[in-house]
Enzyme design. Structure first.
Site, mmCIF file in Angstrom:
data_model
loop_
_atom_site.group_PDB
_atom_site.id
_atom_site.type_symbol
_atom_site.label_atom_id
_atom_site.label_comp_id
_atom_site.label_asym_id
_atom_site.label_seq_id
_atom_site.Cartn_x
_atom_site.Cartn_y
_atom_site.Cartn_z
ATOM 1 C CB CYS A 186 -0.867 0.006 1.218
ATOM 2 S SG CYS A 186 -0.155 0.100 2.793
ATOM 3 C CB CYS B 183 -3.997 -0.479 8.927
ATOM 4 S SG CYS B 183 -4.450 -0.588 7.147
HETATM 5 FE FE1 FES Z 1 -1.822 -0.036 4.114
HETATM 6 FE FE2 FES Z 1 -3.392 1.078 5.847
HETATM 7 S S1 FES Z 1 -3.723 0.707 3.827
HETATM 8 S S2 FES Z 1 -1.315 0.709 6.168
#
Ligand code: FES
Length: 163
Positions: A38, A111
């Protein structure tokens, strides 16, 4: 879905007033982790203090680059670990760090894991001191013996037969 709305609300609440956000200039240790999927990166600073012979976490702060869930979890986690020793903080599970956010949907679990990773990275040096490597020039026993012999020292060898 109701559960997600709830979660969104709790995340927004934590986001509205994130605790311990920002760099800590006088931190004792710092940990950084990133998630290449991400692109999020999270850094965490920790400061310790002595408390009755125990070294406890005085305060912790963090910096995150955009992910709301990571910020919300980090905000809760940095509050949660205050007053704990490094060992106690490391014993916390991911869900415990996320605290009142409650169960996270699968796509958001990483996350919280990012927060946990940064915490581990910041606390690791406190629990596992860097191994003390033997000095390179450490004399071997044989060196010591030959040095002693060379300098005229008397060496007594044990006589096995007299035992
Ligand atoms: Fe990757 Fe939150 S979307 S850390």
């Amino acid at each position: 879905m109701a559960m997600n709305d709830d979660l969104q609300k709790r995340i927004q609440q934590a986001m509205a007033d994130p605790k311990n956000l920002g760099e800590m200039a006088d931190a004792d240790s710092v940990g950084t982790v990133g998630n290449s999927d991400c692109g999020e990166m999270l850094r965490m600073w920790v400061k310790f203090r002595e408390d009755g012979g125990r070294k406890i976490i005085d305060k912790a702060s963090f910096q995150s680059f955009g992910c709301e869930t990571a910020i919300a979890v980090a905000s809760l986690a940095t509050e949660l670990i205050r007053g704990k020793t490094a060992e106690e903080a490391l014993a916390l599970k991911t869900e415990e760090l996320a605290g009142e956010l409650g169960p996270l949907p699968p796509m958001k679990i990483h996350c919280a894991q990012l927060v946990e990773g940064a915490l581990r990275s910041a606390l690791a040096p406190q629990t596992a001191p860097a191994p003390v490597s033997a000095p390179k020039s450490a004399p071997t026993l044989l060196d010591s013996i030959s040095n002693l012999a060379a300098s005229g020292g008397k060496i007594t060898f044990l006589d096995e037969t007299s035992a």
